[in-house]
Scaffold this motif. Structure first.
Motif, short mmCIF file in Angstrom:
data_model
loop_
_atom_site.label_atom_id
_atom_site.label_comp_id
_atom_site.label_asym_id
_atom_site.label_seq_id
_atom_site.Cartn_x
_atom_site.Cartn_y
_atom_site.Cartn_z
N THR A 97 41.51 39.19 50.93
CA THR A 97 41.87 40.38 51.71
C THR A 97 40.73 41.38 51.87
O THR A 97 40.77 42.21 52.75
N HIS A 98 39.71 41.30 51.00
CA HIS A 98 38.59 42.24 51.09
C HIS A 98 37.32 41.51 50.69
O HIS A 98 37.36 40.65 49.81
N PHE A 99 36.21 41.85 51.33
CA PHE A 99 34.95 41.19 50.99
C PHE A 99 34.52 41.58 49.58
O PHE A 99 34.91 42.61 49.05
N ARG A 100 33.71 40.70 48.97
CA ARG A 100 33.13 41.00 47.66
C ARG A 100 31.61 40.96 47.81
O ARG A 100 31.08 40.24 48.64
N MET B 18 32.23 51.33 44.65
CA MET B 18 32.68 49.97 44.89
C MET B 18 33.66 49.59 43.78
O MET B 18 33.32 49.67 42.60
N LYS B 19 34.85 49.18 44.17
CA LYS B 19 35.87 48.82 43.19
C LYS B 19 35.51 47.51 42.49
O LYS B 19 34.80 46.67 43.04
N LYS B 20 36.05 47.35 41.29
CA LYS B 20 35.74 46.17 40.48
C LYS B 20 36.13 44.87 41.18
O LYS B 20 35.41 43.88 41.12
N GLU B 21 37.28 44.89 41.84
CA GLU B 21 37.74 43.67 42.51
C GLU B 21 36.89 43.32 43.74
O GLU B 21 37.01 42.24 44.30
N ASN B 22 36.03 44.24 44.17
CA ASN B 22 35.17 44.00 45.34
C ASN B 22 33.76 43.58 44.95
O ASN B 22 32.87 43.60 45.77
N ARG B 23 33.55 43.24 43.67
CA ARG B 23 32.22 42.86 43.21
C ARG B 23 32.21 41.42 42.74
O ARG B 23 33.19 40.94 42.17
N VAL B 24 31.10 40.75 42.95
CA VAL B 24 30.87 39.43 42.39
C VAL B 24 30.10 39.66 41.10
O VAL B 24 28.99 40.18 41.13
N LYS B 25 30.68 39.28 39.96
CA LYS B 25 30.05 39.56 38.68
C LYS B 25 29.74 38.29 37.87
O LYS B 25 28.77 38.24 37.15
N LYS B 26 30.57 37.28 38.02
CA LYS B 26 30.44 36.10 37.17
C LYS B 26 29.34 35.16 37.68
O LYS B 26 29.19 34.94 38.89
N ASN B 27 28.60 34.62 36.73
CA ASN B 27 27.51 33.69 37.06
C ASN B 27 28.04 32.49 37.84
O ASN B 27 27.39 32.01 38.78
N LYS B 28 29.22 32.01 37.50
CA LYS B 28 29.83 30.88 38.18
C LYS B 28 30.03 31.19 39.68
O LYS B 28 29.74 30.35 40.54
N ASP B 29 30.49 32.39 39.96
CA ASP B 29 30.68 32.80 41.36
C ASP B 29 29.34 32.90 42.10
O ASP B 29 29.22 32.46 43.25
N PHE B 30 28.33 33.48 41.43
CA PHE B 30 27.00 33.57 42.03
C PHE B 30 26.47 32.18 42.37
O PHE B 30 25.99 31.94 43.48
N GLN B 31 26.58 31.25 41.42
CA GLN B 31 26.05 29.90 41.63
C GLN B 31 26.77 29.19 42.77
O GLN B 31 26.15 28.49 43.57
N GLU B 32 28.08 29.38 42.86
CA GLU B 32 28.84 28.76 43.94
C GLU B 32 28.41 29.30 45.31
O GLU B 32 28.26 28.54 46.27
#
Length: 121
Positions: free
Chosen positions: A39-42, A1-15
């Motif tokens: 353009t691609h799912f995360r 899984m490429k880095k740009e296809n991952r959710v890593k930040k806590n802010k993104d998780f919370q949203e």
């Protein structure tokens, strides 16, 4: 899984937790949030320490990532997904995990069901 296809930040998780929709079965909870123009799912993964030691948790995460890679063409690209593994997932092999993920993604209506049914036949 490429880095740009991952959710890593806590802010993104919370949203995603706050604004996204959740769907579940016995093994997984999936939160999905539409991101227009993406353009691609995360994908973000959460596997609790209650599921086992580090080796087991990493194995579950590898299985989930591989299942998503195999389902890549059938998923909608404008979404962020968070997958939370529940206790029964610890005792499953790859094919059972993939089948369970297909089930919960069908419930969330983000999976192209016609393509999946053709592949399974």
């Amino acid at each position: 899984m490429k880095k740009e296809n991952r959710v890593k930040k806590n802010k993104d998780f919370q949203e995603i937790f706050k604004k996204g929709k959740s769907f579940a079965n016995r093994q997984f909870v999936v939160y999905s949030l539409r991101r227009p123009g993406q353009t691609h799912f995360r994908i973000g993964l959460s596997v609790s320490k209650k599921l086992g030691n580090a080796v087991k948790r990493n194995q579950i995460k590898r299985y989930i990532r591989q299942a998503f890679l195999e389902l890549e063409d059938d998923l909608q690209n404008e979404f962020d997904y968070i997958i939370i593994a529940r206790k029964p997932a610890a005792d499953m092999d790859f094919f059972e995990i993939k089948s369970s993920l297909i089930h919960v993604l069908k419930l969330s209506k983000v999976l192209n069901v016609k393509k999946i049914n053709k592949k399974l036949q």
